[in-house]
Enzyme design. Structure first.
Site, mmCIF file in Angstrom:
data_model
loop_
_atom_site.group_PDB
_atom_site.id
_atom_site.type_symbol
_atom_site.label_atom_id
_atom_site.label_comp_id
_atom_site.label_asym_id
_atom_site.label_seq_id
_atom_site.Cartn_x
_atom_site.Cartn_y
_atom_site.Cartn_z
ATOM 1 N N GLU A 186 0.803 -1.228 0.000
ATOM 2 C CA GLU A 186 0.000 0.000 0.000
ATOM 3 C C GLU A 186 0.835 1.276 0.000
ATOM 4 O O GLU A 186 0.655 2.153 0.848
ATOM 5 C CB GLU A 186 -0.967 0.002 1.187
ATOM 6 C CG GLU A 186 -2.005 -1.095 1.093
ATOM 7 C CD GLU A 186 -3.110 -0.955 2.144
ATOM 8 O OE1 GLU A 186 -3.008 -0.095 3.031
ATOM 9 O OE2 GLU A 186 -4.078 -1.730 2.060
ATOM 10 N N TYR A 215 -11.430 -2.888 1.626
ATOM 11 C CA TYR A 215 -12.180 -3.083 2.880
ATOM 12 C C TYR A 215 -13.596 -2.540 2.733
ATOM 13 O O TYR A 215 -14.025 -1.666 3.485
ATOM 14 C CB TYR A 215 -11.432 -2.397 4.040
ATOM 15 C CG TYR A 215 -10.210 -3.181 4.456
ATOM 16 C CD1 TYR A 215 -10.299 -4.184 5.405
ATOM 17 C CD2 TYR A 215 -8.976 -2.948 3.866
ATOM 18 C CE1 TYR A 215 -9.193 -4.933 5.779
ATOM 19 C CE2 TYR A 215 -7.862 -3.679 4.220
ATOM 20 C CZ TYR A 215 -7.982 -4.672 5.179
ATOM 21 O OH TYR A 215 -6.887 -5.414 5.551
ATOM 22 N N GLU A 256 -5.954 -8.523 0.631
ATOM 23 C CA GLU A 256 -6.471 -8.247 1.983
ATOM 24 C C GLU A 256 -7.958 -7.973 1.882
ATOM 25 O O GLU A 256 -8.416 -7.321 0.940
ATOM 26 C CB GLU A 256 -5.831 -6.991 2.599
ATOM 27 C CG GLU A 256 -4.433 -7.163 3.111
ATOM 28 C CD GLU A 256 -3.881 -5.898 3.779
ATOM 29 O OE1 GLU A 256 -4.658 -5.097 4.335
ATOM 30 O OE2 GLU A 256 -2.649 -5.728 3.723
HETATM 31 C C1 GCB Z 1 -4.403 -2.478 5.386
HETATM 32 C C2 GCB Z 1 -2.977 -2.688 5.693
HETATM 33 C C3 GCB Z 1 -2.775 -3.492 6.971
HETATM 34 C C4 GCB Z 1 -3.759 -3.006 8.035
HETATM 35 C C5 GCB Z 1 -5.160 -3.259 7.529
HETATM 36 C C6 GCB Z 1 -6.235 -2.767 8.508
HETATM 37 O O1 GCB Z 1 -4.761 -2.146 4.277
HETATM 38 O O2 GCB Z 1 -2.246 -3.264 4.646
HETATM 39 O O3 GCB Z 1 -1.457 -3.349 7.388
HETATM 40 O O4 GCB Z 1 -3.559 -3.609 9.265
HETATM 41 O O5 GCB Z 1 -5.348 -2.565 6.325
HETATM 42 O O6 GCB Z 1 -6.691 -3.551 9.329
HETATM 43 O O7 GCB Z 1 -6.580 -1.593 8.462
#
Ligand code: GCB
Length: 652
Positions: free
Chosen positions: A451, A504, A540
């Protein structure tokens, strides 16, 4: 990168090896015992002191390395390997930024100090972040970067007089700057109505606690003065013949002979060779297959290397044995191939993280994690967001867990972190990482970053250079970085072989609205694929979940919400994996520690296991899914049976 006739990214490997390792001196073979090599671990209690002085430089001003630490002031007992942050009761140590000092005496076997034909090497598995090392007060090494090993040849020092022990002092500074990897900044708070004089905090742009200390084993090992310095192996397959290309670097003599011998798991010699480079041919080779893809996954041969060298003192021999897995990796426009068969990554992202020891290496935790991975039916993980301990990689080789090996390039978001100084350091880190991990069959792809602000103007040149360099170092593996940028704005993705995307939906955006996930995720995949025609991994996705919180209908932070969110992702993943999506890695395997913030209730809770490795409801959901995926994607029906662990939901 070569593209073959059918658009396949071809493994070229062997002969190019070694060309790219321009800057690094010497190899970094894992220290193994052999007939010619001994090792002595220095794990246990070390003396420790954090330098709380205003400028953090008292240790250098008073030269704490000159005399035993106990003579320059009070010290604590500190376990190694471990982070120093969580073992004490002093809150100031937990959040300490600056230099800390470690020290211990090592008792040396008589032969090591008297036999001038013995080379004694001090090896530090990981010291986060900047380390300076002295032996008996003499400076022997400096190293930048917290996740890769470094060494010092200390033979001269320990063989210079009657000596049965040596004092090892290591000063470590965990301060991060815009040019370190990962980057960080020190923020001085100068408003004296709010902060005491000289007050500062360390800011980072990554989401895990900046644990520090001696995180991995510190050890001494020996070799003869003429020794096997490095071995590079690449493999290929021609029909059913396995091809093992090797290249060996010798130091300490110009007049030597090399013999290599490849043994199967029964100890039978299957191929032999001589000289510093060559190719071994293994008829009817057992290939290295990922877990759950074959009846006998993770088959490892042993490459025994014998050096006979002429030195001033006569002939010496050195022996080193390297595990070798024969496999190929290739990427097409829509597939990731291992041994020519489509491979679908169904796995996790991890962290090196645990109660009390922080990022300190721990065998019970490691074995527990691998048992959980196998229980889950996971066939892969990404070393988010830095290279893990070498022992982790060895277990991946042994169990067939496929690895996307990631550099500590996490949190590259400031313009300063795209400077030439940063780039130069990043190139060196990739060299160290490839040098350390190049021979692991489990490593199928390098990830140079996570990222980054890859939409910033300098990102194009930065990632073009970084990825080209990594490919020059290792032409046998694809290279990626993990993006969360917009597909139209991303300047680095044109250079990757596989697109790794983090998203997310219904967590950081449209929170609470799981009904939008399917549409948004489908749009994400289609946009990337239409633009680049490269395979995509959902690298992710996940939701914060506090174990034991239940809400139905699901509310954020409950176990039901985590499950529900995952299920929405899976609907789209199931559609797109028939086309060009080649993997899904949950964020995260287990809850882990972060900096304190209002969004992090004692760390990040997106684990499907708690930090103590107990399953949340989502772990059972994923387990069912992963075993189902394994069933669908395995190569041989009988394959998976012998690998079932416990009451796996796998059916024949
Ligand atoms: C991400 C990151 C990771 C974080 C995660 C989060 O995109 O790559 O290091 O821990 O989100 O939980 O926000």
């Amino acid at each position: 990168m070569l593209r073959g006739l059918a658009g396949t990214w071809v493994v070229v490997g062997a002969l190019l090896w070694g060309c790219g390792l321009a800057l690094l001196q010497g190899g970094m073979l894992y220290p193994r015992e052999s007939r010619s090599r001994e090792r002595k671990e220095l794990d246990g209690l070390w003396r420790f002191r954090a330098d709380f002085s205003q400028n953090r430089r008292r240790g250098f001003e008073q030269q704490w390395y000159r005399t035993p630490l106990r003579e320059s002031g009070p010290s604590l007992d500190m376990p190694v390997p471990s982070s120093f942050n969580d073992v004490g009761q002093d809150g100031r140590l937990r959040s300490f930024v600056g230099w800390v000092w470690y020290e211990r005496e090592a008792t040396l076997p008589q032969r090591w100090t008297e036999d001038l034909g013995t080379r004694v090497v001090l090896r530090i598995g990981s010291a986060h972040y900047y380390a300076i090392v002295w032996v008996n007060g003499v400076h022997v090494a400096e190293h930048e970067g917290g996740h890769l090993p470094f060494e010092a040849d200390i033979s001269r020092l320990v063989q210079s007089g009657p000596l049965s022990s040596c004092r090892i002092t290591i000063a470590i500074n965990n301060t991060l700057s815009p040019n370190t990897l990962p980057p960080g900044t020190i923020l001085y708070k100068t408003d004296t109505s709010k902060y005491p004089k000289g007050y500062f905090v360390q800011n980072t742009n990554f989401d895990f606690f900046n644990y520090a200390g001696l995180h991995r084993t510190v050890l001494l090992y020996t070799t003869p003065t003429a020794y096997i310095d490095d071995i590079t192996v690449t493999t290929d397959v021609d029909q059913d013949t396995g091809l093992v290309n090797y290249q060996i670097v010798v130091q300490g003599s110009e007049h030597f002979q090399l013999e290599v011998c490849l043994l199967d798991e029964e100890g039978t010699v299957v191929a032999k060779g001589t000289g510093g480079r060559g190719q071994l041919q293994v008829p009817s080779a057992h290939l290295w297959w990922p877990y759950l893809m074959h009846e006998y996954p993770a088959y490892l041969y042993s490459l025994e290397v014998k050096l006979t060298a002429q030195t001033a003192a006569g002939f010496v021999s050195d022996f080193y044995t390297l595990p070798v897995g024969i496999r190929t990796v290739a990427v097409t426009q829509s597939q990731f191939l291992i041994n020519g068969k489509p491979f679908y990554f169904h796995g996790v992202n991890k962290h090196e993280d645990a109660d009390i020891r922080g990022k300190g290496f721990d065998w019970p935790l490691l074995v527990k994690d691998f048992n959980l991975l196998r229980w889950l039916g996971a066939n892969a993980f990404r070393t988010s967001h830095y290279p893990y301990a070498e022992e982790v990689m060895q277990l991946c080789d042994r169990y067939g867990i496929v690895v996307i090996d990631e550099s500590p390039g996490v949190g590259i978001v400031l313009a300063q972190s795209y400077s030439n100084v940063s780039l130069q350091h990043h190139l060196e880190v990739m060299e160290e990482m490839v040098r350390r991990d190049k021979n692991h069959p489990s490593v199928v792809m390098w990830s140079v970053a996570n990222e980054p602000a890859s939409f910033l103007k300098p990102a194009g040149y930065y990632f073009k250079t970084l990825i080209a360099h990594t490919k020059a170092l290792d032409p046998s593996r694809p290279v990626t970085f993990v993006t969360n940028s917009n597909y139209e704005a991303d300047l680095g993705v044109p250079y990757v072989d596989v697109i790794c995307v983090n998203s997310y939906y219904s967590w950081y955006h449209d929170y609470g609205h799981m009904e939008v996930i399917q549409l948004q995720l489908a749009t994400q995949f289609e946009s990337w694929y239409k633009t680049y025609q490269k395979p995509i991994i959902q690298s992710e996705y996940g939701a914060e979940t506090i174990t034991g919180f239940h809400e139905d209908p699901p509310l954020m932070f409950s176990e039901e919400y985590q499950k529900g969110l995952l299920e929405q992702y899976h609907v789209v993943l199931d559609q797109k994996r028939k086309e060009y999506v080649v993997g899904e890695l949950i964020w995260n395997f287990a809850d882990f520690m972060t900096d304190q913030s209002p969004q992090r209730p004692i760390g990040n809770r997106k684990g499907i296991f708690t930090r103590q490795r107990q399953p949340k409801s989502a772990a059972f959901l994923l387990r069912e899914r992963y075993w189902k995926l394994a069933n669908e994607t395995k190569c041989h029906r009988s394959a998976v049976k012998s690998q079932c662990v416990g009451n796996s939901p796998f059916t024949f």
